[in-house]
Write an enzyme that holds these catalytic residues in place. Structure first.
Site, PDB file in Angstrom:
ATOM      1  N   GLU A 153      10.212  62.256  53.387  1.00 32.32           N
ATOM      2  CA  GLU A 153      11.672  62.199  53.363  1.00 32.32           C
ATOM      3  C   GLU A 153      12.316  63.360  52.623  1.00 32.32           C
ATOM      4  O   GLU A 153      13.460  63.715  52.883  1.00 32.32           O
ATOM      5  CB  GLU A 153      12.136  60.874  52.731  1.00 32.32           C
ATOM      6  CG  GLU A 153      11.619  59.635  53.416  1.00 32.32           C
ATOM      7  CD  GLU A 153      12.253  59.371  54.768  1.00 32.32           C
ATOM      8  OE1 GLU A 153      12.397  60.327  55.544  1.00 32.32           O
ATOM      9  OE2 GLU A 153      12.613  58.221  55.044  1.00 32.32           O
ATOM     10  N   HIS A 186       4.495  57.118  47.668  1.00 29.45           N
ATOM     11  CA  HIS A 186       4.167  56.549  48.980  1.00 29.45           C
ATOM     12  C   HIS A 186       3.120  55.460  48.798  1.00 29.45           C
ATOM     13  O   HIS A 186       2.253  55.573  47.941  1.00 29.45           O
ATOM     14  CB  HIS A 186       3.612  57.638  49.913  1.00 29.45           C
ATOM     15  CG  HIS A 186       3.660  57.244  51.359  1.00 29.45           C
ATOM     16  ND1 HIS A 186       2.652  56.526  51.947  1.00 29.45           N
ATOM     17  CD2 HIS A 186       4.605  57.439  52.305  1.00 29.45           C
ATOM     18  CE1 HIS A 186       2.977  56.307  53.214  1.00 29.45           C
ATOM     19  NE2 HIS A 186       4.151  56.846  53.462  1.00 29.45           N
TER      20      HIS A 186
HETATM   21  N1  ACO Z   1      10.410  57.477  41.507  1.00 29.45           N
HETATM   22  C1  ACO Z   1      10.112  56.884  40.341  1.00 29.45           C
HETATM   23  N2  ACO Z   1       9.134  55.979  40.169  1.00 29.45           N
HETATM   24  C2  ACO Z   1       8.417  55.661  41.247  1.00 29.45           C
HETATM   25  C3  ACO Z   1       8.670  56.229  42.507  1.00 29.45           C
HETATM   26  C4  ACO Z   1       9.710  57.185  42.610  1.00 29.45           C
HETATM   27  N3  ACO Z   1       9.998  57.768  43.762  1.00 29.45           N
HETATM   28  N4  ACO Z   1       7.808  55.718  43.408  1.00 29.45           N
HETATM   29  C5  ACO Z   1       7.043  54.841  42.753  1.00 29.45           C
HETATM   30  N5  ACO Z   1       7.415  54.807  41.441  1.00 29.45           N
HETATM   31  C6  ACO Z   1       6.809  54.003  40.374  1.00 29.45           C
HETATM   32  C7  ACO Z   1       7.265  52.572  40.467  1.00 29.45           C
HETATM   33  O1  ACO Z   1       8.374  52.347  39.619  1.00 29.45           O
HETATM   34  C8  ACO Z   1       6.043  51.813  40.021  1.00 29.45           C
HETATM   35  O2  ACO Z   1       5.977  51.786  38.632  1.00 29.45           O
HETATM   36  P1  ACO Z   1       5.577  50.406  37.878  1.00 29.45           P
HETATM   37  O3  ACO Z   1       4.335  49.887  38.557  1.00 29.45           O
HETATM   38  O4  ACO Z   1       5.370  50.840  36.461  1.00 29.45           O
HETATM   39  O5  ACO Z   1       6.742  49.490  38.077  1.00 29.45           O
HETATM   40  C9  ACO Z   1       4.885  52.676  40.481  1.00 29.45           C
HETATM   41  O6  ACO Z   1       5.403  53.998  40.603  1.00 29.45           O
HETATM   42  C10 ACO Z   1       4.327  52.255  41.812  1.00 29.45           C
HETATM   43  O7  ACO Z   1       5.413  52.038  42.699  1.00 29.45           O
HETATM   44  P2  ACO Z   1       5.440  50.924  43.805  1.00 29.45           P
HETATM   45  O8  ACO Z   1       6.855  50.646  44.190  1.00 29.45           O
HETATM   46  O9  ACO Z   1       4.571  49.776  43.418  1.00 29.45           O
HETATM   47  O10 ACO Z   1       4.690  51.660  44.949  1.00 29.45           O
HETATM   48  P3  ACO Z   1       4.826  51.322  46.429  1.00 29.45           P
HETATM   49  O11 ACO Z   1       3.562  51.695  47.036  1.00 29.45           O
HETATM   50  O12 ACO Z   1       5.269  49.929  46.696  1.00 29.45           O
HETATM   51  O13 ACO Z   1       6.046  52.259  46.797  1.00 29.45           O
HETATM   52  C11 ACO Z   1       7.578  53.623  47.778  1.00 29.45           C
HETATM   53  C12 ACO Z   1       6.104  53.223  47.731  1.00 29.45           C
HETATM   54  C13 ACO Z   1       8.430  52.420  48.123  1.00 29.45           C
HETATM   55  C14 ACO Z   1       7.763  54.678  48.871  1.00 29.45           C
HETATM   56  C15 ACO Z   1       8.013  54.199  46.408  1.00 29.45           C
HETATM   57  O14 ACO Z   1       7.201  55.286  46.057  1.00 29.45           O
HETATM   58  C16 ACO Z   1       9.484  54.597  46.354  1.00 29.45           C
HETATM   59  O15 ACO Z   1      10.331  53.745  46.124  1.00 29.45           O
HETATM   60  N6  ACO Z   1       9.807  55.905  46.616  1.00 29.45           N
HETATM   61  C17 ACO Z   1      11.183  56.345  46.656  1.00 29.45           C
HETATM   62  C18 ACO Z   1      11.807  55.998  48.013  1.00 29.45           C
HETATM   63  C19 ACO Z   1      11.273  56.844  49.134  1.00 29.45           C
HETATM   64  O16 ACO Z   1      11.082  58.055  49.003  1.00 29.45           O
HETATM   65  N7  ACO Z   1      11.026  56.185  50.291  1.00 29.45           N
HETATM   66  C20 ACO Z   1      10.515  56.845  51.498  1.00 29.45           C
HETATM   67  C21 ACO Z   1       9.062  56.562  51.689  1.00 29.45           C
HETATM   68  S1  ACO Z   1       8.371  57.433  53.053  1.00 29.45           S
HETATM   69  C22 ACO Z   1       8.730  56.477  54.387  1.00 29.45           C
HETATM   70  O17 ACO Z   1       8.818  55.289  54.352  1.00 29.45           O
HETATM   71  C23 ACO Z   1       8.972  57.166  55.676  1.00 29.45           C
END
Ligand code: ACO
Length: 386
Positions: free
Chosen positions: A318, A260
């Site tokens: 989620e 998140h």
């Molecule tokens: N699985 C694997 N790796 C992950 C995940 C995940 N669920 N979430 C983050 N990471 C990794 C990313 O690859 C990134 O690695 P890197 O910097 O080495 O490339 C690091 O962790 C940070 O991720 P970001 O995308 O920069 O974090 P951000 O704050 O932008 O992302 C997000 C938040 C989009 C929710 C992300 O965690 C994700 O994609 N989760 C999966 C989708 C999901 O569950 N979405 C629902 C969110 S809740 C809502 O909106 C109601």
């Protein structure tokens, strides 16, 4: 040179009385109430009043709000026509909701009236009609006729009734209501920000909410619970979880329902929904799925910590949304639209708040393109590599 804050992470762009997300403590406050207190107790209509009016309603105010919402549950003919077309074309349920929502400005008695009272009426119309749009589309797409709303059922129970044609068990309606309350508002998330940006141009509430639906559709925001449930079903047994999850990460895929932007600890909404799912599944007897989800969560958290040490990738709302909505009998394809059925309360409240103290939202960008390119006539140009 200006510093670019990609994704506007950490940028504070608004003041709000609607909700506070404490990502380090793992606390969500909705208009003064901890989500754990509000979500399992309130009716969705009470939460709408709380967000729109900044106070819980009295019995009289609640009755008045309900009486204003009931007639708005029936869709205008033009909206139903679009939904029928969308069902024939078999579009994504979120696209159908976006199309249906966009038509709700037809018949606005005073489109230029931007008073609080006029906008509150629009908010009522939007919130009341969302369940009917989603349920009607869902049934039409399945070759069934839409089920007209029932005035004697509350918002959540009526939504389930319109989806299935059967009066839902109180436990299922209660679990869905807890879900809708849990997701009703969550700070300046992407879809809410979208709504505020649109209305900050002095555009209208229907445009703002239509844009917000588009933002919610993406898998990084509201599109995650369907894939999260698919993942759990594909895993099938706890012994298979570790290898499955590791293989997914090795392919560069993300684990849906984890991570998140704000929460660095477990999303408090996950706990509210896990408890609601626990109570629901105890009644329906499907404990095996609940236990599988818990086992997968535990293993996913360990595997994510190994994959991205120190990133604190925790369970988000989620993951348990998937379990809860499956438990109340919804199919994965309709999870995101059901999220919108809840979140429309927050979107409309943010629109009202933005309108009360508006300033055009207009960030800046840093230009990284070329300057002073040479203009070539059409016949002298060559295709560029990109
Ligand atoms: N699985 C694997 N790796 C992950 C995940 C995940 N669920 N979430 C983050 N990471 C990794 C990313 O690859 C990134 O690695 P890197 O910097 O080495 O490339 C690091 O962790 C940070 O991720 P970001 O995308 O920069 O974090 P951000 O704050 O932008 O992302 C997000 C938040 C989009 C929710 C992300 O965690 C994700 O994609 N989760 C999966 C989708 C999901 O569950 N979405 C629902 C969110 S809740 C809502 O909106 C109601």
């Amino acid at each position: 040179m200006a510093t670019v804050i990609k994704g506007l992470e950490g940028v504070v762009a608004a003041e709000t009385r609607l909700s506070n997300v404490d990502g380090l403590a793992g606390e969500l406050t909705i208009a003064g109430f901890p989500v754990e207190t509000l979500a399992p107790r309130a009716s969705y209509e009470e939460v709408l009043h709380l967000l729109w009016r900044d106070a819980l309603p009295t019995a009289g105010q609640l009755a008045e709000l309900r009486s204003k919402m009931l007639p708005q549950r029936t869709l205008p003919p033009g909206t139903l026509e679009i939904i029928k077309e969308a069902a024939v074309a078999r579009v994504h349920p979120m696209d159908a909701l976006r199309m249906g929502c966009a038509t709700l400005s037809i018949g606005d008695p005073a489109p230029d009236d931007s008073s609080f009272a006029a906008n509150l009426d629009r908010a009522i119309k939007l919130a009341a009609s969302f369940p009917t749009i989603v349920a009607s589309f869902w049934r039409l797409k399945a070759g069934q006729t839409p089920v007209p709303p029932r005035d004697d059922l509350g918002h959540a129970a009526n939504y389930l009734y319109m989806l299935t044609g059967q009066e839902p068990a109180p436990a299922a309606a209660g679990a869905l209501e807890t879900y809708l309350n849990t997701v009703v508002d969550h700070g300046l998330n992407a879809s809410t920000f979208t709504a505020r940006v649109i209305v900050s141009t002095q555009s209208d509430m229907v445009s703002a909410v239509t844009g917000a639906i588009g933002a919610l559709k993406g898998p990084l925001h509201g599109g995650a619970p369907g894939p999260a449930l698919d993942m759990v079903f594909e895993i099938g047994r706890p012994e298979k979880a570790e290898a499955y999850l590791k293989a997914k990460l090795a392919r560069g895929e993300r684990l849906m329902g984890f991570g998140h932007r704000v929460y660095k600890v477990r999303d408090p909404r996950a706990e509210v929904l896990a408890q609601a799912a626990d109570a629901l599944f105890a009644r329906t007897g499907d404990r095996a799925l609940y236990e599988l989800v818990q086992a997968v969560e535990k293993i996913a958290l360990r595997v994510l910590e190994e994959h991205k040490p120190g990133r604190n990738l925790q369970t988000n709302v989620e993951f348990y949304t998937a379990l809860l909505l499956h438990g109340v009998g919804l199919e994965a394809d309709i999870f995101s639209s059901t999220f919108a059925v809840g979140r429309v309360g927050g979107w409309t409240a943010h629109v009202l708040e933005q309108q009360r103290d508006n300033r055009l939202i207009r960030p800046a960008s840093v230009y990284i393109g070329a300057f002073n390119r040479q203009w070539l006539p059409l016949e002298s140009r060559r295709e560029s590599a990109n």
